[in-house]
Design an enzyme around this catalytic site. Structure first.
Site, mmCIF file in Angstrom:
data_model
loop_
_atom_site.group_PDB
_atom_site.id
_atom_site.type_symbol
_atom_site.label_atom_id
_atom_site.label_comp_id
_atom_site.label_asym_id
_atom_site.label_seq_id
_atom_site.Cartn_x
_atom_site.Cartn_y
_atom_site.Cartn_z
ATOM 1 N N ILE A 22 1.049 -0.882 -0.116
ATOM 2 C CA ILE A 22 -0.330 -0.255 0.243
ATOM 3 C C ILE A 22 0.198 1.082 0.103
ATOM 4 C CG2 ILE A 22 -1.254 1.706 1.846
ATOM 5 C CD1 ILE A 22 -2.757 -1.414 2.166
ATOM 6 N N ASN A 92 2.114 4.544 7.102
ATOM 7 C CA ASN A 92 1.974 3.025 6.475
ATOM 8 C C ASN A 92 2.190 2.212 7.353
ATOM 9 O OD1 ASN A 92 0.956 1.656 4.521
ATOM 10 N ND2 ASN A 92 2.571 1.674 3.969
ATOM 11 N N TYR A 159 -3.765 -7.273 16.848
ATOM 12 C CA TYR A 159 -3.408 -6.337 16.049
ATOM 13 C C TYR A 159 -4.933 -4.990 15.826
ATOM 14 C CZ TYR A 159 -3.399 -4.952 10.523
ATOM 15 O OH TYR A 159 -4.000 -4.331 9.543
HETATM 16 P P1 NDP Z 1 3.449 -4.318 3.532
HETATM 17 O O1 NDP Z 1 3.505 -5.676 4.476
HETATM 18 O O2 NDP Z 1 3.022 -4.992 2.290
HETATM 19 O O3 NDP Z 1 4.105 -3.615 3.492
HETATM 20 C C1 NDP Z 1 4.085 -2.792 5.226
HETATM 21 C C2 NDP Z 1 5.271 -2.205 5.337
HETATM 22 O O4 NDP Z 1 5.746 -1.579 6.484
HETATM 23 C C3 NDP Z 1 6.141 -2.706 4.439
HETATM 24 O O5 NDP Z 1 6.660 -1.430 3.137
HETATM 25 C C4 NDP Z 1 7.777 -3.128 5.254
HETATM 26 O O6 NDP Z 1 8.519 -2.844 4.712
HETATM 27 C C5 NDP Z 1 7.326 -1.230 6.724
HETATM 28 N N1 NDP Z 1 7.679 -1.859 7.886
HETATM 29 C C6 NDP Z 1 7.293 -3.679 7.806
HETATM 30 N N2 NDP Z 1 8.170 -3.199 9.752
HETATM 31 C C7 NDP Z 1 8.567 -1.617 9.958
HETATM 32 C C8 NDP Z 1 9.596 -2.051 10.444
HETATM 33 N N3 NDP Z 1 10.175 -2.479 11.641
HETATM 34 N N4 NDP Z 1 10.375 -0.724 9.913
HETATM 35 C C9 NDP Z 1 10.164 -0.201 8.690
HETATM 36 N N5 NDP Z 1 9.481 -0.223 8.363
HETATM 37 C C10 NDP Z 1 8.762 -1.237 8.146
HETATM 38 O O7 NDP Z 1 1.748 -4.938 4.218
HETATM 39 P P2 NDP Z 1 -0.318 -3.715 3.145
HETATM 40 O O8 NDP Z 1 1.542 -2.778 2.432
HETATM 41 O O9 NDP Z 1 -0.485 -4.490 3.157
HETATM 42 O O10 NDP Z 1 0.402 -2.390 5.266
HETATM 43 C C11 NDP Z 1 0.410 -1.412 4.528
HETATM 44 C C12 NDP Z 1 -0.444 -0.529 5.997
HETATM 45 O O11 NDP Z 1 -1.888 -1.045 5.495
HETATM 46 C C13 NDP Z 1 -0.612 -1.676 7.402
HETATM 47 O O12 NDP Z 1 0.218 -0.730 8.805
HETATM 48 C C14 NDP Z 1 -1.362 -2.200 7.292
HETATM 49 O O13 NDP Z 1 -1.688 -2.560 8.431
HETATM 50 C C15 NDP Z 1 -2.323 -1.599 7.115
HETATM 51 N N6 NDP Z 1 -3.534 -2.587 6.306
HETATM 52 C C16 NDP Z 1 -3.199 -3.733 5.251
HETATM 53 C C17 NDP Z 1 -4.266 -4.070 4.742
HETATM 54 C C18 NDP Z 1 -4.220 -5.579 4.088
HETATM 55 O O14 NDP Z 1 -5.211 -5.805 3.599
HETATM 56 N N7 NDP Z 1 -3.345 -5.830 3.240
HETATM 57 C C19 NDP Z 1 -5.927 -3.619 5.562
HETATM 58 C C20 NDP Z 1 -5.991 -3.180 6.473
HETATM 59 C C21 NDP Z 1 -4.543 -2.342 6.585
HETATM 60 P P3 NDP Z 1 10.672 -3.374 5.501
HETATM 61 O O15 NDP Z 1 9.883 -5.015 6.532
HETATM 62 O O16 NDP Z 1 11.336 -3.658 3.371
HETATM 63 O O17 NDP Z 1 10.760 -2.665 6.369
#
Ligand code: NDP
Length: 254
Positions: A22, A92, A159
């Site tokens: 996202i 995000n 969560y």
């Molecule tokens: P992804 O798992 O595809 O992406 C998660 C992102 O968060 C990655 O870019 C990851 O980058 C980053 N991230 C995770 N841990 C860390 C960290 N410790 N430090 C810095 N960056 C971090 O998830 P989505 O794109 O699906 O989710 C994005 C947001 O949307 C989240 O907040 C999620 O809860 C929310 N959401 C998603 C839904 C869905 O159906 N997909 C539904 C509702 C909400 P990296 O690992 O490289 O650090």
């Protein structure tokens, strides 16, 4: 006149977790509208930074782990060093973990709360003083329908609680800083096709339940969240603050 309101010419947008999923789509939306982008992630597994540069956007990448308490302030410092201001902050980055509460260990609980809640708070805390000085700012937090309803069949109490906290943080900040011209909103997405919802084989039987409970009977693509993000980050939403905009194919209407 109305389309101009979606423009973000030379606005500085800091997006956490912007290299995939996202966050990457939101980066595309804000970049296309003219914003200069700063992304913070631990990694860039799918080459999101290059993809955004290839699309012609001005992109800087800060490699950092938001679970490290010092990283939020460092990302703001990095953004100021590169651009001298931070106009838009998109919180995000997030993590989801399923599991029955009675078996959910402290490490998992800490990880969810530290990233989904505490890091969002710290990012806002570090950005707000600069937004106040600038006399304007926009914050967008990515919450979830899981902060509004207890979606099934997956057990994910921690969560769900973390995302409810994001929604309340959004409203509280919006209330506290409305008179400083800082708008704070959230998006509550339903099921979006990303790495997060890429289920292991043993849980694939959850997909039909997710779709059946979604009136539009499908999951969304990331760009469908990103267009809502563009609205909330741009002057098109100039009188919107404290809102949790649900983008869920109708999941929460039933
Ligand atoms: P992804 O798992 O595809 O992406 C998660 C992102 O968060 C990655 O870019 C990851 O980058 C980053 N991230 C995770 N841990 C860390 C960290 N410790 N430090 C810095 N960056 C971090 O998830 P989505 O794109 O699906 O989710 C994005 C947001 O949307 C989240 O907040 C999620 O809860 C929310 N959401 C998603 C839904 C869905 O159906 N997909 C539904 C509702 C909400 P990296 O690992 O490289 O650090």
């Amino acid at each position: 006149m109305f389309l101009d309101k979606f423009k973000l010419e030379d606005r500085i947008a800091l997006i956490t977790g912007g290299t995939r999923g996202i966050g990457l789509s939101i980066a595309h939306a804000l970049g296309e509208a003219g914003a200069k982008l700063v992304l913070v992630n631990r990694t860039d597994p799918v080459g999101g930074v290059q993809e955004l540069k290839d699309a012609g956007y001005n992109v800087n990448f800060f490699e950092g782990d938001l679970l490290d308490r010092s990283v939020p302030q460092k990302t703001i410092d990095f953004t100021l060093e590169k651009h001298g201001r931070v106009d838009i902050l998109v919180n995000n980055a997030g993590v989801a973990q399923h599991g029955d509460t009675e078996k959910f260990n402290d490490d998992l609980l800490d990880k969810i709360m530290d990233l989904n809640v505490d890091a969002v708070f710290r990012m806002c805390r570090s950005a707000i003083p600069h937004m106040k000085k600038q006399g304007e700012g926009v914050i967008l937090n990515i919450g979830s329908i899981s902060g509004l309803v207890s979606n099934i069949p997956q057990p994910q109490t921690a969560y769900n609680a973390s995302k409810a906290a994001v929604h309340m943080m959004t409203k509280s900040l919006a209330s506290d800083y409305a008179d400083q011209n800082i708008r704070v909103n959230a998006i509550a997405p339903g099921y979006i096709r990303t790495e997060m919802t890429n289920l292991p084989k043993e849980n694939e039987h959850w997909y039909p339940t997710w779709n059946e409970l979604t009136p539009m009977n499908r999951m969304a693509e990331t760009h469908e969240v990103a267009s809502a993000a563009l609205f909330l980050c741009s002057p098109a939403s100039s009188y919107v603050t404290g809102e949790v905009l649900v983008v869920d194919g109708g999941y929460t209407i039933r």
